[in-house]
Design a protein around this motif. Structure first.
Motif, PDB file in Angstrom:
ATOM      1  N   UNK A 163      13.318   3.039   5.774  1.00 13.74           N
ATOM      2  CA  UNK A 163      13.232   2.593   4.387  1.00 13.74           C
ATOM      3  C   UNK A 163      13.056   3.793   3.460  1.00 13.74           C
ATOM      4  N   UNK A 164      13.278   3.582   2.181  1.00  9.86           N
ATOM      5  CA  UNK A 164      13.042   4.660   1.225  1.00  9.86           C
ATOM      6  C   UNK A 164      11.548   4.991   1.203  1.00  9.86           C
ATOM      7  N   UNK A 165      11.231   6.161   0.695  1.00  8.84           N
ATOM      8  CA  UNK A 165       9.823   6.554   0.617  1.00  8.84           C
ATOM      9  C   UNK A 165       9.027   5.558  -0.214  1.00  8.84           C
ATOM     10  N   UNK A 166       9.610   5.101  -1.324  1.00 15.38           N
ATOM     11  CA  UNK A 166       8.923   4.136  -2.184  1.00 15.38           C
ATOM     12  C   UNK A 166       8.638   2.842  -1.439  1.00 15.38           C
ATOM     13  N   UNK A 167       9.611   2.374  -0.632  1.00 14.16           N
ATOM     14  CA  UNK A 167       9.406   1.138   0.129  1.00 14.16           C
ATOM     15  C   UNK A 167       8.331   1.324   1.194  1.00 14.16           C
ATOM     16  N   UNK A 168       8.304   2.490   1.823  1.00 13.75           N
ATOM     17  CA  UNK A 168       7.258   2.755   2.811  1.00 13.75           C
ATOM     18  C   UNK A 168       5.878   2.777   2.157  1.00 13.75           C
ATOM     19  N   UNK A 169       5.815   3.360   0.950  1.00 12.20           N
ATOM     20  CA  UNK A 169       4.542   3.397   0.234  1.00 12.20           C
ATOM     21  C   UNK A 169       4.092   1.992  -0.136  1.00 12.20           C
ATOM     22  N   UNK A 170       5.040   1.160  -0.569  1.00 10.57           N
ATOM     23  CA  UNK A 170       4.695  -0.231  -0.909  1.00 10.57           C
ATOM     24  C   UNK A 170       4.217  -0.983   0.325  1.00 10.57           C
ATOM     25  N   UNK A 171       4.872  -0.737   1.465  1.00 14.00           N
ATOM     26  CA  UNK A 171       4.468  -1.398   2.704  1.00 14.00           C
ATOM     27  C   UNK A 171       3.058  -0.975   3.120  1.00 14.00           C
ATOM     28  N   UNK A 172       2.780   0.313   2.996  1.00 10.48           N
ATOM     29  CA  UNK A 172       1.451   0.817   3.363  1.00 10.48           C
ATOM     30  C   UNK A 172       0.386   0.229   2.446  1.00 10.48           C
ATOM     31  N   UNK A 173       0.661   0.210   1.159  1.00 11.34           N
ATOM     32  CA  UNK A 173      -0.312  -0.368   0.220  1.00 11.34           C
ATOM     33  C   UNK A 173      -0.521  -1.858   0.525  1.00 11.34           C
ATOM     34  N   UNK A 174       0.561  -2.539   0.892  1.00 12.51           N
ATOM     35  CA  UNK A 174       0.426  -3.956   1.224  1.00 12.51           C
ATOM     36  C   UNK A 174      -0.425  -4.160   2.472  1.00 12.51           C
ATOM     37  N   UNK A 175      -0.258  -3.283   3.476  1.00 13.58           N
ATOM     38  CA  UNK A 175      -1.063  -3.390   4.699  1.00 13.58           C
ATOM     39  C   UNK A 175      -2.539  -3.132   4.409  1.00 13.58           C
ATOM     40  N   UNK A 176      -2.790  -2.156   3.532  1.00  9.49           N
ATOM     41  CA  UNK A 176      -4.185  -1.862   3.162  1.00  9.49           C
ATOM     42  C   UNK A 176      -4.789  -3.050   2.424  1.00  9.49           C
ATOM     43  N   UNK A 177      -4.020  -3.636   1.513  1.00 10.73           N
ATOM     44  CA  UNK A 177      -4.526  -4.790   0.760  1.00 10.73           C
ATOM     45  C   UNK A 177      -4.793  -5.975   1.680  1.00 10.73           C
ATOM     46  N   UNK A 178      -3.931  -6.166   2.684  1.00 14.52           N
ATOM     47  CA  UNK A 178      -4.126  -7.263   3.634  1.00 14.52           C
ATOM     48  C   UNK A 178      -5.379  -7.029   4.467  1.00 14.52           C
ATOM     49  N   UNK A 179      -5.568  -5.782   4.897  1.00 13.26           N
ATOM     50  CA  UNK A 179      -6.767  -5.460   5.681  1.00 13.26           C
ATOM     51  C   UNK A 179      -8.026  -5.590   4.829  1.00 13.26           C
TER      52      UNK A 179
END
Length: 296
Positions: free
Chosen positions: A169-185
């Motif tokens: 994925x693009x860097x921006x999409x990876x960053x969004x995914x990481x932020x989403x995982x942190x928010x879920x945790x």
């Protein structure tokens, strides 16, 4: 109690599940465009014919094998084999070899034909009730088109599609995914007050998991920045998810067209179908969503 799926060969009537399966596939075939329905029935007839031919070839092979086995046993166990036995064995062994070769050819045809028909049958059975089946016209083969050349094109398109699907994925999409995982945790680390006035968080597997959840709730940006610094992101791809989807749709359409052309060449020039050939390309139909589903 006898299970009809196990003991149906001992019964004098067709098991119910066999009739139900036949009715289901007959109903699906009835929905096919005329050309595809005719192709399906032709493939079905070919599968049955190949099965019968292989069975007949096996019977001929076995018929030749029995006297050869008897003679070989007699020659092997006798101290002085009778010349007539040796002569007869020398006469029969080439015939057995020929019968064996014929059986192998018919058996290979039976397997290839049966696999192709079974794949098509399963694909039709798996179609959703609202699928719309559209007949496609095979493209006219160009000068120099062969099954081999078209299969090279198919392999190339499959490689391109796989590379695109597995690209990062693009860097921006990876960053969004990481932020989403942190928010879920962080949801597990968010404290709440119970009826006794105590603060509690969701149960965690261990102390480290609980600490991580609390950190994600309390300092999400710090967790994010630290994970990025630790290499959580890989090199970003060039295409966004939406752009990938568009390119993949184009590649898949080209792949389907190539497989339809491949089938046209096989029909024209002969040859064995690939085990992973698109069953709908073989039938010459494109599966589309129903008008209601597209509108929704």
């Amino acid at each position: 109690m006898n299970d009809p799926r196990i003991h149906h060969s001992e019964q004098g009537f067709t098991p119910r599940y066999v009739g139900e399966a036949a009715s289901a596939i007959a109903a699906t075939v009835a929905k096919l465009p005329a050309g595809a329905a005719a192709k399906f029935r032709a493939l079905e007839d070919a599968a049955f014919a190949a099965e019968a031919a292989a069975g007949a070839a096996k019977a001929r092979r076995d018929e030749k094998a029995r006297p050869v086995a008897t003679l070989r046993q007699a020659v092997a166990t006798g101290t002085t084999p009778h010349p007539a036995n040796l002569a007869y064995l020398a006469e029969l062994e080439p015939e057995l070899e020929h019968a064996e070769e014929v059986f192998r050819r018919f058996q290979a045809e039976r397997v290839a034909t049966g696999v192709a028909f079974s794949v098509i049958q399963r694909a039709l059975e798996a179609l959703p009730p609202n699928a719309r089946l559209v007949e496609v016209t095979p493209p006219a083969p160009k000068k120099g088109d062969t099954v081999t050349s078209v299969r090279e094109t198919i392999s190339s398109l499959k490689r391109d599609a796989n590379s695109l699907e597995t690209s990062a994925p693009t860097t921006e999409e990876q960053m969004d995914t990481l932020r989403g995982a942190i928010a879920e945790r962080a949801k597990a680390g968010r404290p709440r007050m119970d009826r006794s006035g105590r603060l509690r968080t969701e149960a965690a597997a261990n102390a480290q998991a609980a600490a991580l959840s609390v950190m994600c709730w309390t300092f999400p940006e710090i967790v994010f920045e630290r994970m990025v610094a630790e290499g959580a992101l890989r090199e970003g791809g060039a295409l966004t998810a939406a752009e990938k989807a568009t390119h993949l749709a184009t590649l898949r359409a080209q792949l389907f067209d190539a497989e339809v052309l491949e089938e046209a060449l096989i029909v024209r020039d002969g040859g064995t179908r690939r085990s992973d050939a698109d069953p709908f390309a073989i039938l010459g139909i494109r599966v589309e969503a129903s008008a209601k589903r597209r509108a929704a």
